[in-house]
Design a protein around this motif. Structure first.
Motif, short mmCIF file in Angstrom:
data_model
loop_
_atom_site.label_atom_id
_atom_site.label_comp_id
_atom_site.label_asym_id
_atom_site.label_seq_id
_atom_site.Cartn_x
_atom_site.Cartn_y
_atom_site.Cartn_z
N ILE A 1 6.31 -5.26 35.89
CA ILE A 1 7.53 -5.21 35.08
C ILE A 1 8.42 -6.38 35.48
CG2 ILE A 1 9.63 -3.88 34.60
CD1 ILE A 1 7.98 -1.34 35.08
N VAL A 2 8.98 -7.08 34.49
CA VAL A 2 9.84 -8.23 34.76
C VAL A 2 11.10 -8.14 33.91
CG1 VAL A 2 7.89 -9.71 35.38
CG2 VAL A 2 8.68 -9.64 33.00
N ALA A 3 12.12 -8.87 34.33
CA ALA A 3 13.40 -8.91 33.60
C ALA A 3 13.35 -10.05 32.59
CB ALA A 3 14.55 -9.12 34.57
N PRO A 33 7.38 -4.06 30.78
CA PRO A 33 6.00 -4.28 31.25
C PRO A 33 5.46 -5.57 30.65
CG PRO A 33 6.30 -2.02 30.45
CD PRO A 33 7.50 -2.80 30.03
N MET A 34 4.71 -6.33 31.44
CA MET A 34 4.22 -7.62 31.00
C MET A 34 3.37 -7.58 29.72
SD MET A 34 5.19 -10.43 32.45
CE MET A 34 3.83 -11.62 32.38
N PRO A 35 2.57 -6.52 29.46
CA PRO A 35 1.82 -6.54 28.19
C PRO A 35 2.71 -6.68 26.97
CG PRO A 35 0.92 -4.88 29.65
CD PRO A 35 2.18 -5.38 30.31
N PHE A 36 3.95 -6.18 27.03
CA PHE A 36 4.88 -6.28 25.91
C PHE A 36 5.65 -7.59 25.94
CE2 PHE A 36 4.23 -1.81 26.85
CZ PHE A 36 3.89 -1.31 25.61
N VAL A 69 -0.87 -10.15 32.75
CA VAL A 69 0.06 -9.03 32.88
C VAL A 69 0.66 -8.91 34.28
CG1 VAL A 69 -1.02 -7.71 31.02
CG2 VAL A 69 -1.81 -7.39 33.38
N ARG A 70 0.43 -9.92 35.11
CA ARG A 70 1.04 -9.94 36.43
C ARG A 70 2.34 -10.74 36.38
NH1 ARG A 70 -2.19 -8.02 40.51
NH2 ARG A 70 -0.79 -8.98 42.03
#
Length: 307
Positions: free
Chosen positions: A163-165, A243-246, A304-305
């Motif tokens: 998860i990222v900002a 989440p990175m996939p989004f 996704v990392r």
């Protein structure tokens, strides 16, 4: 020896708790399933179910019989299906469960090539954000994160989700970018409410140095769906922890900007789940191989990392 149709009717009725549900699974009428079970009871001189208008309840004798025959019967059914498939192309209905947004973004784009390779397989995919009982509900496979690995199931990790900002360029215009997760307290945020607990989710971000800090935004909007959060972030309505996939497609296009590079939160793996059987149906086996191949070729695990 009891007819296999009687034994299968009994096992399916026990697993689903009703003749109607068992009938739908077997492609029979409820009356036919009920008659098969009644004949089995008559042949064994044992009452297998306590019947009510709402649900079937196994008797002690029924529980004992189910425990003794369910696994051997499944093994026999798999062997028969495997033998029948040996000399023909994979075929049949492929029932798969997957998250709504994830399935649309990452599975549907693969469907054309899959159907080209295996034209006799008919995908029956369920897009739903819930935990499913793969074996009990008759799924061939499932794709998602945080699923319970029940006995009799295998999980193949496709990637560990971070998860990222993120924020839109318009949101950042004229403002100093945050340098630490604590700085996000000064920013309007698109918060996420947990479907399981109903509480607003507070994300703890980490970096490679081992530091950890809570990312507590000022909740301007609260959603329980990451796809909706992503859309709101693209509209410039606030900072989102996604989440990175989004987030990744929009980060790659430049429509979203990552805040706090080097900080992320581990949301756990996204995995491909399927029953642990020595003789998987050919349709399931080729689907598993195809998904592992495609996700590997497309670098999903790296994309996704957030570290």
């Amino acid at each position: 020896m009891q007819p296999l149709s009687h034994l299968e009717s009994f096992v399916q009725s026990a697993e689903f708790g009703s003749f109607s549900a068992a009938a739908r699974r077997m492609g029979l009428t409820p009356a036919a399933v009920s008659k098969n079970v009644a004949r089995l009871e008559a042949n064994l001189s044992v009452r297998l179910f306590q019947r009510s208008t709402r649900r079937l309840v196994l008797t002690e004798g029924g529980q004992r019989l189910l425990q003794q025959i369910s696994t051997p019967l499944a093994t026999l059914a798999d062997a028969v299906e495997h033998a029948a498939e040996a000399d023909r192309a994979p075929a049949g209905t492929l029932k798969v469960s997957m998250g709504q947004a994830f399935g649309r973004a990452y599975l549907v784009p693969l469907l054309g090539e899959f159907l080209q390779r295996y034209p006799a397989i008919q995908p029956d995919w369920r897009f739903e954000n819930r935990q499913v009982d793969l074996i009990g509900e008759g799924f061939d496979a499932g794709i998602g994160g945080g699923l319970n690995l029940n006995p009799g199931m295998v999980a193949r990790t496709l990637g560990t989700i971070h998860i990222v900002a993120v924020a839109s360029r318009a949101q950042l215009q004229g403002r100093k970018a945050p340098r630490h997760p604590s700085d996000l307290a000064q920013w309007d945020g698109i918060a996420r409410r947990s479907i399981q607990t109903g509480r607003i989710h507070v994300v703890t971000l980490r970096n490679k140095a081992g530091d950890a800090a809570a990312a507590e935004l000022r909740p301007r909007i609260v959603f329980d769906d990451p796809e909706a959060m992503c859309q709101a972030a693209l509209m410039g309505l606030g900072v989102a922890l996604l989440p990175m996939p989004f987030a990744q497609p929009w980060l790659a296009s430049g429509d979203l900007v990552r805040l706090l590079p080097g900080w992320w939160s581990d949301a756990g793996p996204t995995s491909l789940y399927y029953p642990d059987k020595k003789l998987l149906p050919a349709r399931t086996r080729v689907f598993v191989d195809f998904i592992i191949e495609q996700f590997s070729q497309r670098g999903f695990a790296q994309r996704v990392r957030g570290d």
